[in-house]
Design a protein around this motif. Structure first.
Motif, PDB file in Angstrom:
ATOM      1  N   LEU A   4      60.748  30.679  45.136  1.00 22.30           N
ATOM      2  CA  LEU A   4      60.169  30.584  46.479  1.00 22.30           C
ATOM      3  C   LEU A   4      58.824  31.298  46.524  1.00 22.30           C
ATOM      4  CD1 LEU A   4      63.240  30.954  48.833  1.00 22.30           C
ATOM      5  CD2 LEU A   4      61.666  29.038  48.735  1.00 22.30           C
ATOM      6  N   SER A   5      58.701  32.410  45.809  1.00 24.42           N
ATOM      7  CA  SER A   5      57.414  33.103  45.845  1.00 24.42           C
ATOM      8  C   SER A   5      56.380  32.337  45.016  1.00 24.42           C
ATOM      9  CB  SER A   5      57.562  34.553  45.390  1.00 24.42           C
ATOM     10  OG  SER A   5      57.482  34.651  44.002  1.00 24.42           O
ATOM     11  N   LEU A   6      56.839  31.651  43.967  1.00 21.34           N
ATOM     12  CA  LEU A   6      55.918  30.831  43.163  1.00 21.34           C
ATOM     13  C   LEU A   6      55.308  29.707  44.001  1.00 21.34           C
ATOM     14  CD1 LEU A   6      54.876  30.143  40.174  1.00 21.34           C
ATOM     15  CD2 LEU A   6      56.701  28.450  40.156  1.00 21.34           C
ATOM     16  N   VAL A   7      56.124  29.093  44.861  1.00 20.51           N
ATOM     17  CA  VAL A   7      55.594  27.995  45.671  1.00 20.51           C
ATOM     18  C   VAL A   7      55.105  28.486  47.037  1.00 20.51           C
ATOM     19  CG1 VAL A   7      56.992  26.243  44.535  1.00 20.51           C
ATOM     20  CG2 VAL A   7      57.865  27.351  46.590  1.00 20.51           C
ATOM     21  N   GLY A   8      55.085  29.802  47.219  1.00 17.77           N
ATOM     22  CA  GLY A   8      54.504  30.367  48.437  1.00 17.77           C
ATOM     23  C   GLY A   8      55.356  30.223  49.681  1.00 17.77           C
ATOM     24  N   LEU A   9      56.686  30.206  49.525  1.00 16.92           N
ATOM     25  CA  LEU A   9      57.552  30.070  50.696  1.00 16.92           C
ATOM     26  C   LEU A   9      58.614  31.170  50.739  1.00 16.92           C
ATOM     27  CD1 LEU A   9      58.111  26.205  50.947  1.00 16.92           C
ATOM     28  CD2 LEU A   9      56.730  27.625  52.442  1.00 16.92           C
ATOM     29  N   SER A  10      58.226  32.384  50.358  1.00 19.33           N
ATOM     30  CA  SER A  10      59.180  33.497  50.399  1.00 19.33           C
ATOM     31  C   SER A  10      59.721  33.671  51.811  1.00 19.33           C
ATOM     32  CB  SER A  10      58.496  34.786  49.953  1.00 19.33           C
ATOM     33  OG  SER A  10      58.162  34.693  48.595  1.00 19.33           O
ATOM     34  N   GLY A  11      61.003  33.961  51.896  1.00 18.03           N
ATOM     35  CA  GLY A  11      61.595  34.194  53.209  1.00 18.03           C
ATOM     36  C   GLY A  11      62.126  32.941  53.891  1.00 18.03           C
ATOM     37  N   TYR A  12      62.008  31.791  53.226  1.00 25.41           N
ATOM     38  CA  TYR A  12      62.469  30.539  53.833  1.00 25.41           C
ATOM     39  C   TYR A  12      63.907  30.182  53.436  1.00 25.41           C
ATOM     40  CZ  TYR A  12      58.010  29.051  55.811  1.00 25.41           C
ATOM     41  OH  TYR A  12      56.887  28.946  56.573  1.00 25.41           O
ATOM     42  N   GLU A  13      64.617  31.123  52.750  1.00 23.33           N
ATOM     43  CA  GLU A  13      65.926  30.823  52.177  1.00 23.33           C
ATOM     44  C   GLU A  13      66.875  30.102  53.126  1.00 23.33           C
ATOM     45  OE1 GLU A  13      64.324  33.573  51.675  1.00 23.33           O
ATOM     46  OE2 GLU A  13      64.716  34.461  49.718  1.00 23.33           O
ATOM     47  N   ASN A  14      66.967  30.587  54.365  1.00 27.09           N
ATOM     48  CA  ASN A  14      68.015  30.065  55.241  1.00 27.09           C
ATOM     49  C   ASN A  14      67.538  28.976  56.184  1.00 27.09           C
ATOM     50  OD1 ASN A  14      69.916  31.833  54.117  1.00 27.09           O
ATOM     51  ND2 ASN A  14      69.061  33.500  55.361  1.00 27.09           N
ATOM     52  N   ARG A  15      66.307  28.482  55.949  1.00 28.02           N
ATOM     53  CA  ARG A  15      65.816  27.411  56.810  1.00 28.02           C
ATOM     54  C   ARG A  15      66.542  26.096  56.508  1.00 28.02           C
ATOM     55  NH1 ARG A  15      60.740  27.383  59.044  1.00 28.02           N
ATOM     56  NH2 ARG A  15      59.970  29.478  59.441  1.00 28.02           N
ATOM     57  N   ASP A  16      66.598  25.281  57.538  1.00 30.77           N
ATOM     58  CA  ASP A  16      67.137  23.944  57.431  1.00 30.77           C
ATOM     59  C   ASP A  16      66.029  23.083  56.814  1.00 30.77           C
ATOM     60  OD1 ASP A  16      68.700  21.804  57.823  1.00 30.77           O
ATOM     61  OD2 ASP A  16      68.987  22.089  59.976  1.00 30.77           O
ATOM     62  N   VAL A  17      66.315  22.307  55.762  1.00 34.32           N
ATOM     63  CA  VAL A  17      65.215  21.584  55.107  1.00 34.32           C
ATOM     64  C   VAL A  17      64.574  20.535  56.018  1.00 34.32           C
ATOM     65  CG1 VAL A  17      65.922  21.912  52.723  1.00 34.32           C
ATOM     66  CG2 VAL A  17      66.842  19.990  53.994  1.00 34.32           C
ATOM     67  N   ILE A  18      65.357  19.993  56.955  1.00 32.46           N
ATOM     68  CA  ILE A  18      64.813  18.933  57.819  1.00 32.46           C
ATOM     69  C   ILE A  18      63.755  19.505  58.764  1.00 32.46           C
ATOM     70  CG2 ILE A  18      65.433  17.104  59.468  1.00 32.46           C
ATOM     71  CD1 ILE A  18      68.321  17.439  58.209  1.00 32.46           C
ATOM     72  N   SER A  19      63.844  20.824  59.048  1.00 33.60           N
ATOM     73  CA  SER A  19      62.900  21.421  59.989  1.00 33.60           C
ATOM     74  C   SER A  19      61.562  21.735  59.335  1.00 33.60           C
ATOM     75  CB  SER A  19      63.499  22.712  60.557  1.00 33.60           C
ATOM     76  OG  SER A  19      63.562  23.691  59.535  1.00 33.60           O
ATOM     77  N   LEU A  20      61.454  21.576  57.994  1.00 33.46           N
ATOM     78  CA  LEU A  20      60.212  21.920  57.305  1.00 33.46           C
ATOM     79  C   LEU A  20      59.202  20.786  57.384  1.00 33.46           C
ATOM     80  CD1 LEU A  20      61.700  23.494  54.065  1.00 33.46           C
ATOM     81  CD2 LEU A  20      61.000  24.670  56.141  1.00 33.46           C
ATOM     82  N   SER A  21      57.907  21.143  57.244  1.00 28.36           N
ATOM     83  CA  SER A  21      56.863  20.125  57.226  1.00 28.36           C
ATOM     84  C   SER A  21      56.870  19.413  55.873  1.00 28.36           C
ATOM     85  CB  SER A  21      55.511  20.783  57.438  1.00 28.36           C
ATOM     86  OG  SER A  21      55.166  21.521  56.295  1.00 28.36           O
ATOM     87  N   GLY A  22      56.141  18.301  55.787  1.00 33.56           N
ATOM     88  CA  GLY A  22      56.093  17.538  54.545  1.00 33.56           C
ATOM     89  C   GLY A  22      55.641  18.377  53.360  1.00 33.56           C
ATOM     90  N   GLY A  23      54.594  19.168  53.575  1.00 33.94           N
ATOM     91  CA  GLY A  23      54.070  20.003  52.492  1.00 33.94           C
ATOM     92  C   GLY A  23      55.080  21.049  52.040  1.00 33.94           C
ATOM     93  N   GLN A  24      55.790  21.612  53.016  1.00 30.80           N
ATOM     94  CA  GLN A  24      56.800  22.626  52.671  1.00 30.80           C
ATOM     95  C   GLN A  24      57.972  21.994  51.928  1.00 30.80           C
ATOM     96  OE1 GLN A  24      57.383  24.043  56.658  1.00 30.80           O
ATOM     97  NE2 GLN A  24      56.113  25.846  56.344  1.00 30.80           N
ATOM     98  N   GLN A  25      58.389  20.802  52.394  1.00 34.41           N
ATOM     99  CA  GLN A  25      59.482  20.111  51.708  1.00 34.41           C
ATOM    100  C   GLN A  25      59.096  19.829  50.259  1.00 34.41           C
ATOM    101  OE1 GLN A  25      61.360  16.814  53.612  1.00 34.41           O
ATOM    102  NE2 GLN A  25      61.194  17.689  55.637  1.00 34.41           N
ATOM    103  N   GLN A  26      57.820  19.443  50.086  1.00 35.81           N
ATOM    104  CA  GLN A  26      57.317  19.168  48.754  1.00 35.81           C
ATOM    105  C   GLN A  26      57.435  20.387  47.852  1.00 35.81           C
ATOM    106  OE1 GLN A  26      55.920  15.979  47.602  1.00 35.81           O
ATOM    107  NE2 GLN A  26      56.849  17.276  46.076  1.00 35.81           N
ATOM    108  N   ARG A  27      57.071  21.542  48.416  1.00 30.32           N
ATOM    109  CA  ARG A  27      57.146  22.775  47.620  1.00 30.32           C
ATOM    110  C   ARG A  27      58.578  23.112  47.265  1.00 30.32           C
ATOM    111  NH1 ARG A  27      52.295  26.218  49.059  1.00 30.32           N
ATOM    112  NH2 ARG A  27      50.930  24.691  50.019  1.00 30.32           N
ATOM    113  N   ILE A  28      59.494  22.897  48.216  1.00 29.64           N
ATOM    114  CA  ILE A  28      60.909  23.164  47.940  1.00 29.64           C
ATOM    115  C   ILE A  28      61.393  22.235  46.827  1.00 29.64           C
ATOM    116  CG2 ILE A  28      63.247  23.180  48.900  1.00 29.64           C
ATOM    117  CD1 ILE A  28      61.410  25.364  50.016  1.00 29.64           C
ATOM    118  N   ALA A  29      60.954  20.974  46.884  1.00 33.17           N
ATOM    119  CA  ALA A  29      61.367  20.018  45.853  1.00 33.17           C
ATOM    120  C   ALA A  29      60.880  20.474  44.480  1.00 33.17           C
ATOM    121  CB  ALA A  29      60.828  18.627  46.175  1.00 33.17           C
ATOM    122  N   ILE A  30      59.659  21.010  44.427  1.00 29.07           N
ATOM    123  CA  ILE A  30      59.114  21.504  43.157  1.00 29.07           C
ATOM    124  C   ILE A  30      59.918  22.721  42.683  1.00 29.07           C
ATOM    125  CG2 ILE A  30      57.096  22.589  42.094  1.00 29.07           C
ATOM    126  CD1 ILE A  30      55.405  20.787  44.051  1.00 29.07           C
ATOM    127  N   ALA A  31      60.210  23.627  43.636  1.00 27.20           N
ATOM    128  CA  ALA A  31      60.982  24.819  43.292  1.00 27.20           C
ATOM    129  C   ALA A  31      62.372  24.431  42.796  1.00 27.20           C
ATOM    130  CB  ALA A  31      61.098  25.737  44.505  1.00 27.20           C
TER     131      ALA A  31
END
Lengths: 272, 355
Positions: B123-150
Motif C-alpha cells: 500500500l505504501s508502494l502504490v501510495g495508498l497507506s491507510g486504505y486497508e479497510n476501505r470498500d473497493v467500490i468506493s475508490l476512484s478509478g486511479g485508486q482501484q488501479q493502484r490496488i490492482a497493481i498492489a
C-alpha cells in the motif's frame, strides 16, 4: 415525467382495494371475537392463545420443517443446475432457462395430479418396481411425497435468481482469482459463491415463502389428514367457519415469514 | 537498454485461432529479466491474446511458451509465477482493500502477521497507506488501479502482466500513472509486460517496444529505434506522424523521390530497389527566403493549424502535400521551399508483399 406518474394511480387503487384493506380486515378479525347481543364485536387475544395449543403448534412445526427441507434440497439442486447452465454460451443459456420455466406454464394442479399417478400404490413407480421383481413401496401421503411435490414446483424459483447472479458475474474476477493462485475449488469458494450470495438469498426467500404457505400440494400428496399452516387456514375459513381464528393464524404466518426474510438478508450482508 | 541478458520468457511460433479468425500468426519473442516490454498495436492485432497466453488464460494452437527455459503452455494460470493487472481492475467487490491485496497471500497460507506486513508495504508502494479497510467500490478509478497493481505485486511474481491498465483513466491521471508505473517497475526490479494501443504510453515507459499488426510482429526495438528507424510503413504511420513517400534507392546513401536525388544514411538495398521514405513532420524545415537556390522541393502553404507547442503546416508541392511541424508561422498561400538533411531521411522496405 409528472404526467406519466399518473399511470400509477390505477395500481394504487387496485393495491388499496385488494391488498391493504384485506390485510386490515385480517388484522381486525385476528384481534376480535363475536360479541354478545349488545356489542356484536369484542376485542380479544383468545385467537392467539388458541394457537399455542399443542395441536396447532405441531402444525406450525411441520410447516417450518417441510419448508426448511424443501429450501435446502432446492438450494443444492438449484445451485448445481444454475452453475451448470451458466457454463454454456449465452444462446444455449437462454434456451436452458426457458426449459427450466416451461413446467410453470402447466397448471399446478395438473402437475400435482401427475405426481399422484406416479407415486400412488398402483402407480407408475410401483408398477416399475413390481416389474423389476422388487417390493412395492407406499409413497403417497408421506412427508417424502409432499417435499417431492414442493421441490419440483418451486425449483425454478431457486434456479433463476442464482443463474442471474452467476451469469452477470464479471468473468475477469474469476480469471483474477486463478491469476492470484487460486485453483478451481478455491476460486469457487472464495469468489464465485461469495458473489452469487444475493441470488441465493432471493431464491431461499422465494422458495421458503412459497412452500411454507402452500396448501394444494400437501392436501393432494399428503392426504386429508396432512396439515400444514396453509391447510389449517383453509379449513378455518372454508369448513370450520372461524374467520377470527383463521385470521390470527395468517397473521402469525406472516410474522414468521418476515422474521425469516430478515434473518436471510442478514446472512447476505455479513458473509465473511 | 536491456537491464539483463537473462531471457525469462520466450515465445516460439505462437498461433491462435478464434472462430475461424487467426489472431496470432506465429509470434516469436524473447523477454528479458527486469525489462519493461510493451506490446503495441491497434485493436485486434493480437497483443492481448499474446498476454493472455503468457498468463495462462488461453492455450496457443501451436508454438511454445518457455518460462526460464521450461515449456509452460499447458500449465494452469494459478501455478504460474506471473500476475496480471486487468484492464478493468477486476477487484473483488465482496472484499475490502486489505483482503483484495491479501488474496494471493491467504491462499499460500502465510502467517497473518507476515501478510499484514506485506500488504502495508504494498500500500505504501502504490501510495495508498491507510486504505486497508476501505470498500473497493468506493475508490476512484486511479485508486482501484493502484490496488490492482498492489494485489498483483504482493505475490512477488517474476513477471507482471498489464493489460491496457490505464485505458479507463482520464488523460492527466494516465500521465501520472505512467511515470509511477515506471518508478514501481524500477523499484521492484521485475519484468513488466505491458499491452497498449497508445503509442505515447509505449514510448515513454518501455525499454523495449514490440509493434504488432494482424497477429504478426512488425518490429522489436527500443522506443528510439522504433521512432527513428521504423522498419515499414505501418510502424512509421502508427508511431508518431510521418510523410511516407515512394522512391528508389539508386545507390548506398542515395535515394530518389519526387524527381530529385537526395543524400541519405541508409545502405544495403539492391540497386534501384523500390523503397518507402519516411520524413517526420518535425524534421522538415520551411524556408521562405531565397528558397529556390537552397532547396529542391518547392510548394505553397496550404493550411496552418495551431497545435499548442507547434504549428501543423501543410505544404502542397508538385507531387504531394507534406505535413510539417514547426514553431514558426508561415502564412497560407506563401511560396516556400522544404529542406531536410541526410539524417532526416529514413528509408524502409516496401510492405506490399505482406498481403
Amino acid at each position: 415525467m409528472r404526467f406519466y406518474k399518473n399511470f400509477i394511480l390505477p395500481y394504487l387503487v387496485w393495491a388499496g382495494l385488494l391488498i391493504v384493506i384485506p390485510l386490515i380486515m385480517i388484522l381486525i378479525y385476528a384481534f376480535t371475537a363475536d360479541g354478545n347481543s349488545v356489542l356484536t364485536v369484542s376485542f380479544t387475544f383468545d385467537n392467539f392463545k388458541n394457537i399455542l395449543s399443542s395441536a396447532y403448534i405441531s402444525v406450525f412445526w411441520t410447516s417450518l420443517k417441510i419448508g426448511i427441507i424443501t429450501v435446502l434440497i432446492c438450494l443444492v439442486l438449484g445451485y448445481l443446475m444454475a452453475y451448470l447452465i451458466a457454463q454454456f454460451s449465452e444462446k444455449v443459456q437462454t434456451i436452458l432457462i426457458l426449459l427450466v420455466t416451461i413446467p410453470m406454464w402447466i397448471n399446478m394442479l395438473l402437475r400435482t395430479y401427475a405426481w399422484i399417478s406416479i407415486l400412488s400404490d398402483n402407480g407408475l413407480l410401483n408398477s416399475l418396481l413390481t416389474f423389476l421383481g422388487l417390493e412395492p413401496m407406499s409413497l403417497m401421503y408421506t412427508d417424502f411425497a409432499v417435499i417431492l411435490g414442493l421441490v419440483c414446483d418451486f425449483l425454478p424459483f431457486m434456479i433463476i435468481p442464482i443463474h442471474t447472479s452467476l451469469s452477470k458475474m464479471d468473468k475477469s474476477l474469476i480469471e483474477a482469482s486463478y491469476d492470484l493462485g487460486a485453483n478451481k475449488f478455491q476460486t469457487f469458494k472464495r469468489v464465485i459463491f461469495k458473489l452469487s450470495i444475493p441470488g441465493v438469498v432471493n431464491g431461499i426467500i422465494m422458495v421458503f415463502l412459497l412452500s411454507i404457505s402452500s396448501f394444494v400440494i400437501p392436501k393432494l400428496l399428503g392426504g386429508g389428514n396432512y396439515m400444514m399452516v396453509g391447510n389449517l387456514i383453509e379449513s378455518q375459513f372454508i369448513s370450520v367457519g372461524d374467520w377470527n381464528f383463521g385470521s390470527a393464524i395468517s397473521f402469525v404466518l406472516a410474522a414468521i415469514m418476515l422474521v425469516a426474510i430478515k434473518i436471510t438478508e442478514k446472512f447476505d450482508k455479513t458473509d465473511e | 537498454m536491456k537491464n539483463s541478458d537473462v531471457c525469462i520468457i520466450e515465445l516460439k511460433g505462437l498461433t491462435k485461432t478464434f472462430d475461424d479468425q487467426q489472431v496470432l500468426k506465429g509470434i516469436d519473442l524473447k523477454i528479458y529479466e527486469n525489462e519493461f516490454l510493451t506490446l503495441l498495436g491497434p485493436s485486434g492485432c493480437g497483443k492481448t491474446t499474446t498476454l493472455r497466453i503468457i498468463a495462462g488464460f488461453e492455450e496457443p494452437d501451436m508454438g511454445e511458451v518457455l518460462f526460464n527455459g521450461v515449456e509452460i503452455s499447458a500449465v494452469p494460470p494459478y501455478k504460474r509465477e506471473v500476475n496480471t493487472v486487468f484492464q478493468k481492475y477486476a477487484l473483488f467487490p465482496h472484499l475490502d482493500v486489505f483482503d483484495n491485496i491479501a488474496f494471493g497471500l491467504n491462499l499460500k497460507k502465510m502467517p497473518q502477521d507476515v501478510i499484514e506486513q506485506k500488504v502495508k508495504k504494498m500500500l505504501s508502494l502504490v501510495g495508498l497507506s491507510g486504505y486497508e479497510n476501505r470498500d473497493v467500490i468506493s475508490l476512484s478509478g486511479g485508486q482501484q488501479q493502484r490496488i490492482a497493481i498492489a494485489r498483483a505485486l504482493v505475490n512477488e511474481p517474476k513477471v507482471l502482466l498489464l493489460d491496457e491498465p490505464l485505458g479507463a483513466l482520464d488523460a492527466r491521471l494516465r500521465k501520472e500513472m505512467q511515470s509511477e508505473l515506471k518508478k514501481i517497475q524500477q523499484e521492484v526490479g521485475i519484468t513488466f509486460i505491458y499491452v497498449t494501443h497508445d503509442q505515447e504510453e509505449a514510448l515513454s515507459m518501455s525499454d523495449t517496444v514490440v509493434v504488432m499488426k494482424d497477429g504478426e510482429i512488425q518490429q522489436i526495438g527500443t522506443p528510439i529505434d522504433i521512432y527513428n528507424e521504423p522498419e515499414n510503413r505501418f510502424v512509421a504511420s502508427f508511431i508518431g506522424e510521418s510523410n511516407i513517400i515512394e522512391g528508389n534507392m539508386l545507390d548506398d546513401c542515395l535515394v530518389k523521390f519526387d524527381g530529385f536525388e537526395f543524400e541519405c544514411v541508409d545502405k544495403g538495398f539492391k540497386p534501384n530497389e523500390e523503397v518507402e521514405v519516411v520524413l517526420r513532420p518535425e524534421d522538415i524545415d520551411i524556408i521562405a527566403k531565397d528558397f529556390k537556390k537552397k532547396t529542391k522541393i518547392h510548394g505553397k502553404v496550404e493550411s496552418v493549424v495551431f497545435k499548442g507547442v507547434h504549428y501543423e503546416i501543410m505544404v502542397a508541392t508538385e507531387n504531394r502535400t507534406y505535413k510539417i511541424h514547426t514553431t514558426d508561422y508561415f502564412a497560407p498561400d506563401l511560396e516556400v521551399g522544404l529542406s531536410f538533411g541526410p539524417e532526416d531521411i529514413h528509408v524502409m522496405y516496401t510492405m506490399g508483399w505482406t498481403a
